[in-house]
Motif scaffolding. Structure first.
Motif, PDB file in Angstrom:
ATOM      1  N   UNK A  52     -19.821  27.593   0.980  1.00  6.16           N
ATOM      2  CA  UNK A  52     -19.348  27.886  -0.356  1.00  6.16           C
ATOM      3  C   UNK A  52     -20.522  28.467  -1.134  1.00  6.16           C
ATOM      4  N   UNK A  53     -20.253  29.471  -1.925  1.00  5.57           N
ATOM      5  CA  UNK A  53     -21.375  30.121  -2.601  1.00  5.57           C
ATOM      6  C   UNK A  53     -21.799  29.390  -3.869  1.00  5.57           C
ATOM      7  N   UNK A  54     -23.035  29.624  -4.232  1.00  5.83           N
ATOM      8  CA  UNK A  54     -23.682  28.944  -5.352  1.00  5.83           C
ATOM      9  C   UNK A  54     -22.948  29.174  -6.668  1.00  5.83           C
ATOM     10  N   UNK A  55     -22.486  30.399  -6.890  1.00  9.73           N
ATOM     11  CA  UNK A  55     -21.795  30.752  -8.132  1.00  9.73           C
ATOM     12  C   UNK A  55     -20.545  29.897  -8.309  1.00  9.73           C
ATOM     13  N   UNK A  56     -19.738  29.823  -7.263  1.00  8.98           N
ATOM     14  CA  UNK A  56     -18.510  29.022  -7.326  1.00  8.98           C
ATOM     15  C   UNK A  56     -18.826  27.548  -7.539  1.00  8.98           C
ATOM     16  N   UNK A  57     -19.831  27.053  -6.830  1.00  7.88           N
ATOM     17  CA  UNK A  57     -20.219  25.643  -6.979  1.00  7.88           C
ATOM     18  C   UNK A  57     -20.615  25.332  -8.415  1.00  7.88           C
ATOM     19  N   UNK A  58     -21.469  26.174  -9.000  1.00  7.55           N
ATOM     20  CA  UNK A  58     -21.928  25.926 -10.371  1.00  7.55           C
ATOM     21  C   UNK A  58     -20.758  25.862 -11.344  1.00  7.55           C
ATOM     22  N   UNK A  59     -19.874  26.836 -11.242  1.00  6.65           N
ATOM     23  CA  UNK A  59     -18.740  26.889 -12.166  1.00  6.65           C
ATOM     24  C   UNK A  59     -17.806  25.699 -11.970  1.00  6.65           C
ATOM     25  N   UNK A  60     -17.467  25.417 -10.715  1.00  9.36           N
ATOM     26  CA  UNK A  60     -16.494  24.358 -10.453  1.00  9.36           C
ATOM     27  C   UNK A  60     -17.034  22.963 -10.764  1.00  9.36           C
ATOM     28  N   UNK A  61     -18.302  22.730 -10.503  1.00  6.52           N
ATOM     29  CA  UNK A  61     -18.881  21.425 -10.840  1.00  6.52           C
ATOM     30  C   UNK A  61     -18.824  21.215 -12.347  1.00  6.52           C
ATOM     31  N   UNK A  62     -19.160  22.253 -13.104  1.00  6.31           N
ATOM     32  CA  UNK A  62     -19.092  22.149 -14.574  1.00  6.31           C
ATOM     33  C   UNK A  62     -17.662  21.845 -15.014  1.00  6.31           C
ATOM     34  N   UNK A  63     -16.708  22.562 -14.453  1.00 11.65           N
ATOM     35  CA  UNK A  63     -15.300  22.342 -14.822  1.00 11.65           C
ATOM     36  C   UNK A  63     -14.825  20.946 -14.437  1.00 11.65           C
ATOM     37  N   UNK A  64     -15.241  20.487 -13.247  1.00 12.45           N
ATOM     38  CA  UNK A  64     -14.843  19.140 -12.805  1.00 12.45           C
ATOM     39  C   UNK A  64     -15.382  18.063 -13.740  1.00 12.45           C
ATOM     40  N   UNK A  65     -16.519  18.335 -14.358  1.00 17.87           N
ATOM     41  CA  UNK A  65     -17.105  17.375 -15.300  1.00 17.87           C
ATOM     42  C   UNK A  65     -16.481  17.491 -16.692  1.00 17.87           C
ATOM     43  N   UNK A  66     -15.593  18.462 -16.854  1.00 22.77           N
ATOM     44  CA  UNK A  66     -14.913  18.637 -18.141  1.00 22.77           C
ATOM     45  C   UNK A  66     -15.815  19.190 -19.230  1.00 22.77           C
ATOM     46  N   UNK A  67     -16.790  19.994 -18.843  1.00 23.45           N
ATOM     47  CA  UNK A  67     -17.760  20.536 -19.798  1.00 23.45           C
ATOM     48  C   UNK A  67     -17.570  22.038 -19.979  1.00 23.45           C
ATOM     49  N   UNK A  68     -17.805  22.488 -21.188  1.00 16.98           N
ATOM     50  CA  UNK A  68     -17.815  23.926 -21.438  1.00 16.98           C
ATOM     51  C   UNK A  68     -19.230  24.443 -21.207  1.00 16.98           C
ATOM     52  N   UNK A  69     -19.372  25.742 -21.119  1.00 18.82           N
ATOM     53  CA  UNK A  69     -20.708  26.325 -20.978  1.00 18.82           C
ATOM     54  C   UNK A  69     -21.560  25.983 -22.203  1.00 18.82           C
ATOM     55  N   UNK A  70     -20.918  25.930 -23.345  1.00 23.76           N
ATOM     56  CA  UNK A  70     -21.631  25.585 -24.584  1.00 23.76           C
ATOM     57  C   UNK A  70     -22.162  24.148 -24.517  1.00 23.76           C
ATOM     58  N   UNK A  71     -21.334  23.224 -24.016  1.00 21.40           N
ATOM     59  CA  UNK A  71     -21.763  21.824 -23.859  1.00 21.40           C
ATOM     60  C   UNK A  71     -22.972  21.726 -22.931  1.00 21.40           C
ATOM     61  N   UNK A  72     -22.880  22.405 -21.803  1.00 16.54           N
ATOM     62  CA  UNK A  72     -23.959  22.361 -20.813  1.00 16.54           C
ATOM     63  C   UNK A  72     -25.238  22.957 -21.398  1.00 16.54           C
ATOM     64  N   UNK A  73     -25.100  24.044 -22.146  1.00 19.35           N
ATOM     65  CA  UNK A  73     -26.275  24.677 -22.764  1.00 19.35           C
ATOM     66  C   UNK A  73     -26.949  23.699 -23.726  1.00 19.35           C
ATOM     67  N   UNK A  74     -26.158  23.031 -24.534  1.00 17.40           N
ATOM     68  CA  UNK A  74     -26.699  22.088 -25.511  1.00 17.40           C
ATOM     69  C   UNK A  74     -27.395  20.910 -24.816  1.00 17.40           C
ATOM     70  N   UNK A  75     -26.787  20.395 -23.756  1.00 15.03           N
ATOM     71  CA  UNK A  75     -27.327  19.227 -23.072  1.00 15.03           C
ATOM     72  C   UNK A  75     -28.511  19.546 -22.155  1.00 15.03           C
TER      73      UNK A  75
END
Length: 142
Positions: free
Chosen positions: A1-24
């Motif tokens: 599985x590629x890194x791009x998909x993993x990054x996006x899906x892990x964030x989504x599975x955690x229920x976080x937006x890109x904005x949330x992740x940026x802040x944290x």
């Protein structure tokens, strides 16, 4: 599985937006977006990845191990990969000495199978013995 998909899906599975992740994490929102679209994933620094994984509550070994793929897309793993992933997950949770003993015994079994199948190229044993008693335990074919 590629890194791009993993990054996006892990964030989504955690229920976080890109904005949330940026802040944290302290990683810029546009930077996260460019990683998740693949535009800049090649320029990702290890420190940035570590900060993202910290927000996601995972270690590097968890992220790069099979457990993430199992969560995101279990249909991509064949039976052998799934069995290996389960085994590695189980090994992570046992005491260190028991883990060392199991790994040493597994190495002996792998060598025996290699000998039976006349494997030509083998590396030396990678297990470590602390004492003569442990060596005796490992070499006895009980």
């Amino acid at each position: 599985m590629d890194l791009v998909l993993k990054l996006r899906e892990v964030r989504r599975m955690r229920g976080l937006s890109q904005k949330d992740v940026a802040r944290l994490s302290g990683v810029g929102e546009k930077t996260i977006s460019s990683f998740e679209t693949g535009e800049r994933v090649g320029s990702m620094k290890l420190a940035q990845l570590k900060r993202l994984l910290e927000v996601y509550g995972m270690s590097e070994s968890e992220f790069f191990g099979g457990s993430v793929e199992k969560e995101i897309a279990p249909w991509e793993l064949d039976e052998e990969q799934m069995a290996l992933t389960r085994l590695l997950d189980d090994l992570r949770h046992i005491p260190k000495q028991a883990k060392r003993n199991l790994l040493a015994k597994f190495q002996l079994m792998a060598e025996a199978v290699g000998d039976a199948h006349e494997v030509k190229e083998r590396r030396g044993p990678s297990y470590v013995r602390d004492s003569a008693e442990e060596w005796q335990m490992l070499t006895s074919r009980n």
